[in-house]
Enzyme design. Structure first.
Site, PDB file in Angstrom:
ATOM      1  CB  SER A  38      -0.881   0.042   1.255  1.00 27.50           C
ATOM      2  OG  SER A  38      -1.380  -1.217   1.599  1.00 27.50           O
ATOM      3  CB  THR A  39       3.682   2.179   2.253  1.00 26.20           C
ATOM      4  OG1 THR A  39       2.901   1.839   3.394  1.00 26.20           O
ATOM      5  CG2 THR A  39       4.552   3.377   2.524  1.00 26.20           C
ATOM      6  CE1 TYR A  94      -1.623  -5.163   4.345  1.00 30.19           C
ATOM      7  CE2 TYR A  94      -0.604  -4.798   2.211  1.00 30.19           C
ATOM      8  CZ  TYR A  94      -1.095  -4.306   3.408  1.00 30.19           C
ATOM      9  OH  TYR A  94      -1.043  -2.955   3.640  1.00 30.19           O
ATOM     10  CE  LYS A 126       1.627  -5.101   5.020  1.00 28.63           C
ATOM     11  NZ  LYS A 126       1.176  -4.101   5.934  1.00 28.63           N
ATOM     12  CB  THR A 131      -2.890  -4.119   8.099  1.00 28.88           C
ATOM     13  OG1 THR A 131      -1.542  -4.419   7.712  1.00 28.88           O
ATOM     14  CG2 THR A 131      -3.026  -2.616   8.235  1.00 28.88           C
ATOM     15  N   GLY A 174       0.600  -4.713  11.381  1.00 30.52           N
ATOM     16  CA  GLY A 174       0.473  -3.770  10.263  1.00 30.52           C
ATOM     17  C   GLY A 174       0.216  -2.321  10.620  1.00 30.52           C
ATOM     18  CG  ASP A 177       3.508   1.876  11.080  1.00 27.30           C
ATOM     19  OD1 ASP A 177       3.163   0.725  10.744  1.00 27.30           O
ATOM     20  OD2 ASP A 177       4.059   2.681  10.315  1.00 27.30           O
ATOM     21  CD  GLU A 178      -1.652   3.665  13.238  1.00 29.67           C
ATOM     22  OE1 GLU A 178      -0.560   3.284  12.783  1.00 29.67           O
ATOM     23  OE2 GLU A 178      -2.586   4.040  12.517  1.00 29.67           O
ATOM     24  CB  SER A 237       3.791   3.581   5.924  1.00 27.02           C
ATOM     25  OG  SER A 237       3.052   4.044   7.040  1.00 27.02           O
TER      26      SER A 237
HETATM   27  O1  MN9 Z   1       1.778  -1.293   5.778  1.00 27.00           O
HETATM   28  C1  MN9 Z   1       0.655   0.526   6.684  1.00 27.00           C
HETATM   29  N1  MN9 Z   1      -0.688   0.273   6.302  1.00 27.00           N
HETATM   30  C2  MN9 Z   1      -1.365   1.091   5.513  1.00 27.00           C
HETATM   31  C3  MN9 Z   1       1.373  -0.768   6.729  1.00 27.00           C
HETATM   32  O2  MN9 Z   1      -0.935   2.120   5.111  1.00 27.00           O
HETATM   33  C4  MN9 Z   1      -2.724   0.696   5.132  1.00 27.00           C
HETATM   34  C5  MN9 Z   1       0.792   1.208   8.046  1.00 27.00           C
HETATM   35  O3  MN9 Z   1       2.157   1.390   8.242  1.00 27.00           O
HETATM   36  C6  MN9 Z   1       0.067   2.542   8.158  1.00 27.00           C
HETATM   37  O4  MN9 Z   1       0.404   3.391   7.090  1.00 27.00           O
HETATM   38  C7  MN9 Z   1       0.401   3.270   9.449  1.00 27.00           C
HETATM   39  C8  MN9 Z   1      -0.348   4.596   9.592  1.00 27.00           C
HETATM   40  O5  MN9 Z   1      -1.718   4.359   9.800  1.00 27.00           O
HETATM   41  O6  MN9 Z   1       0.127   2.440  10.525  1.00 27.00           O
END
Ligand code: MN9
Length: 314
Positions: A55-56, A144, A172, A174, A196, A198-199, A215
């Protein structure tokens, strides 16, 4: 035997992987020189895993040929970092072609979102993953799972069925569902489980994830590594303080748009030549966001101080 293979794959895959951005020039073409610079930057933060074209990485906005060219550049620039190539696509044919390319380039794993847009039955989705596995010819697959963006929600049983396919090394995950994270860790202890969001990385690791893909590791990878070290070393409060610092950055990114915001910061830091994202993703014009400018300037100063420290010590 499958279990032994899982363990071997887990060794290189259970770590923190940057969901690598894909830099563009002003015309929205992929900039391979900037991609190399970004890989060097991320490696400089200590990150030794790269998740390419997800996605990133804007993978779904690129043609198959562009995605393969990106895999090639990263394969060449990554050194000994673990590499996972995201091959998910709306068609099985494209996903299979991408999986073949990753296998030929020696990627450690391929990974794929479920097929999007058409609402497929679960057995068709299983078939899509089986086809990717045959194209990957022995390269392990990381499913994913990203219900918020794919529109496909997998129950624990669905995920179990996918994890039982020979060659599926892990997931993975998310999802904010930390209960499901723990259920997966408990039911499939030999599989790779990557957080997945980060927060919530700290929560994910505490609930059994063996690593993560993110990301924001493109800019904060060193902080997340330190955080994981604190958790492993029995200092959860110190780990949470780091998660909070990272989340203050993520709050601003979410306000600005996460991918445009990350490219904006990397551009201001001098890592990539433009903040351009491929449309319809937005691009933030340089020097238009004071909060992100402050974050970029702080990171650049801290990382250059850390670099100087390393040089003096070395
Ligand atoms: O790959 C990312 N997922 C998406 C992982 O962007 C959907 C995350 O790193 C997010 O960008 C990040 C911010 O919400 O957690």
């Amino acid at each position: 035997m499958e279990e032994a293979r899982d363990r071997a794959a887990g060794g290189r895959l259970s770590r923190l992987h940057a969901a690598l951005m894909t830099p563009c020039d002003a015309e929205e073409n992929i900039s391979h020189p900037c991609l190399r610079r970004l890989v060097a930057h991320v490696r400089g933060l200590g990150i030794d895993g790269l998740y390419v074209g997800g996605s990133t990485g804007e993978g779904l906005l690129h043609s198959v040929a562009e995605r393969i060219a990106t895999f090639e550049t990263v394969a060449d620039a990554a050194g000994d970092a673990a590499r996972i190539g995201h091959v998910g696509a709306i068609s099985t044919r494209d996903a299979s072609a991408l999986a073949r390319a990753c296998a030929a380039l020696g990627y450690d794993a391929v990974s794929a979102i479920p097929p999007i847009y058409f609402p497929h039955r679960k057995d068709a989705i299983l078939g899509y993953y089986q086809d990717i596995l045959s194209a990957a010819a022995g390269t392990p697959l990381i499913v994913y799972n990203i219900p918020a963006m794919s529109g496909v929600s997998f129950s624990l049983d669905d995920l179990g069925r996918l994890l039982e396919l020979p060659g599926v090394a892990g997931i993975k995950q998310t999802s904010a569902d930390m209960y499901q994270m723990e259920q997966l860790a408990r039911a499939f202890p030999h599989k790779v489980l990557l957080n997945g969001y980060d927060e919530m990385l700290l929560a994910g690791l505490a609930m059994g994830a063996g690593g993560g893909v993110g990301s924001t590791y493109n800019i904060l990878g060193d902080a997340y590594l330190e955080m994981a070290g604190m958790l492993a070393g029995g200092r959860p409060d110190a780990a949470r303080a780091i998660q909070s610092r990272c989340n203050a950055v993520i709050d601003e990114l979410v306000r600005a748009g996460v991918f445009p915001g990350l490219k904006y910061i990397l551009h201001r830091m001098g890592v990539i030549a433009t903040p351009v994202c491929r449309r319809p993703l937005a691009t933030l014009a340089p020097a238009t966001c004071a909060a992100l400018d402050r974050i970029a300037d702080r990171l650049a100063a801290a990382q250059s101080a850390a670099g100087d420290g390393k040089e003096t010590r070395g």
